[in-house]
Design a protein around this motif. Structure first.
Motif, PDB file in Angstrom:
ATOM      1  N   PHE A  74       0.809  -1.283  -0.165  1.00 43.25           N
ATOM      2  CA  PHE A  74       0.070   0.052  -0.081  1.00 43.25           C
ATOM      3  C   PHE A  74       0.898   1.279   0.036  1.00 43.25           C
ATOM      4  O   PHE A  74       0.445   2.346   0.183  1.00 43.25           O
ATOM      5  N   SER A  75       2.081   1.171  -0.115  1.00 42.29           N
ATOM      6  CA  SER A  75       2.942   2.399  -0.253  1.00 42.29           C
ATOM      7  C   SER A  75       2.780   3.239  -1.326  1.00 42.29           C
ATOM      8  O   SER A  75       2.169   2.866  -2.323  1.00 42.29           O
ATOM      9  N   GLY A  76       3.244   4.456  -1.277  1.00 42.21           N
ATOM     10  CA  GLY A  76       3.128   5.430  -2.437  1.00 42.21           C
ATOM     11  C   GLY A  76       2.004   6.489  -2.091  1.00 42.21           C
ATOM     12  O   GLY A  76       1.434   7.425  -3.243  1.00 42.21           O
ATOM     13  N   VAL A  77       1.240   6.513  -1.121  1.00 41.18           N
ATOM     14  CA  VAL A  77       0.339   7.593  -0.648  1.00 41.18           C
ATOM     15  C   VAL A  77       0.490   8.290   0.679  1.00 41.18           C
ATOM     16  O   VAL A  77       0.863   7.662   1.394  1.00 41.18           O
ATOM     17  N   SER A  78       0.636   9.683   0.429  1.00 38.97           N
ATOM     18  CA  SER A  78       0.856  10.503   1.718  1.00 38.97           C
ATOM     19  C   SER A  78      -0.539  11.347   1.851  1.00 38.97           C
ATOM     20  O   SER A  78      -0.980  11.692   0.922  1.00 38.97           O
ATOM     21  N   PHE A  79      -1.003  11.483   3.143  1.00 41.51           N
ATOM     22  CA  PHE A  79      -2.173  12.110   3.168  1.00 41.51           C
ATOM     23  C   PHE A  79      -1.928  13.651   3.917  1.00 41.51           C
ATOM     24  O   PHE A  79      -0.949  13.730   4.771  1.00 41.51           O
ATOM     25  N   ALA A  80      -2.153  14.602   3.324  1.00 42.68           N
ATOM     26  CA  ALA A  80      -1.775  15.949   3.655  1.00 42.68           C
ATOM     27  C   ALA A  80      -2.820  16.576   4.706  1.00 42.68           C
ATOM     28  O   ALA A  80      -2.311  17.137   5.631  1.00 42.68           O
ATOM     29  N   MET A  81      -4.068  16.513   4.745  1.00 39.70           N
ATOM     30  CA  MET A  81      -5.067  17.016   5.599  1.00 39.70           C
ATOM     31  C   MET A  81      -6.372  16.237   5.238  1.00 39.70           C
ATOM     32  O   MET A  81      -6.658  15.720   4.218  1.00 39.70           O
ATOM     33  N   CYS A  82      -7.321  16.486   6.369  1.00 43.86           N
ATOM     34  CA  CYS A  82      -8.752  15.658   6.369  1.00 43.86           C
ATOM     35  C   CYS A  82      -9.592  16.960   7.128  1.00 43.86           C
ATOM     36  O   CYS A  82      -9.061  17.432   8.100  1.00 43.86           O
ATOM     37  N   GLY A  83     -10.939  16.629   6.949  1.00 47.40           N
ATOM     38  CA  GLY A  83     -11.820  17.504   7.736  1.00 47.40           C
ATOM     39  C   GLY A  83     -13.283  17.152   7.674  1.00 47.40           C
ATOM     40  O   GLY A  83     -13.505  16.730   6.446  1.00 47.40           O
TER      41      GLY A  83
END
Length: 150
Positions: A8-17
């Motif tokens: 599952f590598s290769g995704v980084s999450f910046a923000m959520c809300g």
């Protein structure tokens, strides 16, 4: 524990809300992708300074690098949710069609809003647990993207 899993590598999450009484208008050119979800209330959207579109209820759209987005409530509050992400795996989502980025039709009607919203809330809960690069978060994002096609 065995071999380290990197499927599952290769995704980084910046923000959520999530906000049940969202009243803001946004105007920006994002540097990452985002699933923007209007669970209830009226939404207005304009992409790349084109014509404004207005919808009510459960609709989503994808914000993406290289485009300008203006969005907010039609009148009164709306229930807005978002999760933003980037990475090599995300480029594969876009190239394969899993990440729907049709400039001619940016709005996506959500036919199963309770399921979609539940998945989005689960993803945000995972991210709030300070697991921004977890396998579970990536799996939930992929589930969310697949639901955009249902």
């Amino acid at each position: 524990m065995g071999v380290m899993m990197d499927f599952f590598s290769g995704v980084s999450f910046a923000m959520c809300g999530s906000s049940k009484s969202y009243l803001c208008m946004h105007s920006h050119e994002p540097s990452y992708y985002g699933v923007q979800y209007n669970h209830s209330g009226g939404l207005r959207l304009r992409v790349d300074h084109g014509p404004e579109q207005k919808v009510d209820g459960p609709w989503a759209f994808i914000t993406r690098p290289g485009s300008h987005f203006e969005y907010g409530p039609v009148s009164g509050p709306r229930w807005h949710n978002y999760v933003c992400f980037h990475g090599d795996r995300v480029r594969r989502y876009a190239d394969s069609g899993l990440l729907p980025c049709d400039p001619a039709r940016p709005l996506i009607k959500i036919n199963f809003p309770d399921k979609f919203h539940g998945t989005m809330l689960s993803l945000m809960a995972e991210l709030r647990e300070d697991r921004k690069n977890s396998n579970r978060a990536t799996l939930l994002l992929e589930d969310l993207l697949l639901q955009l096609h249902e």
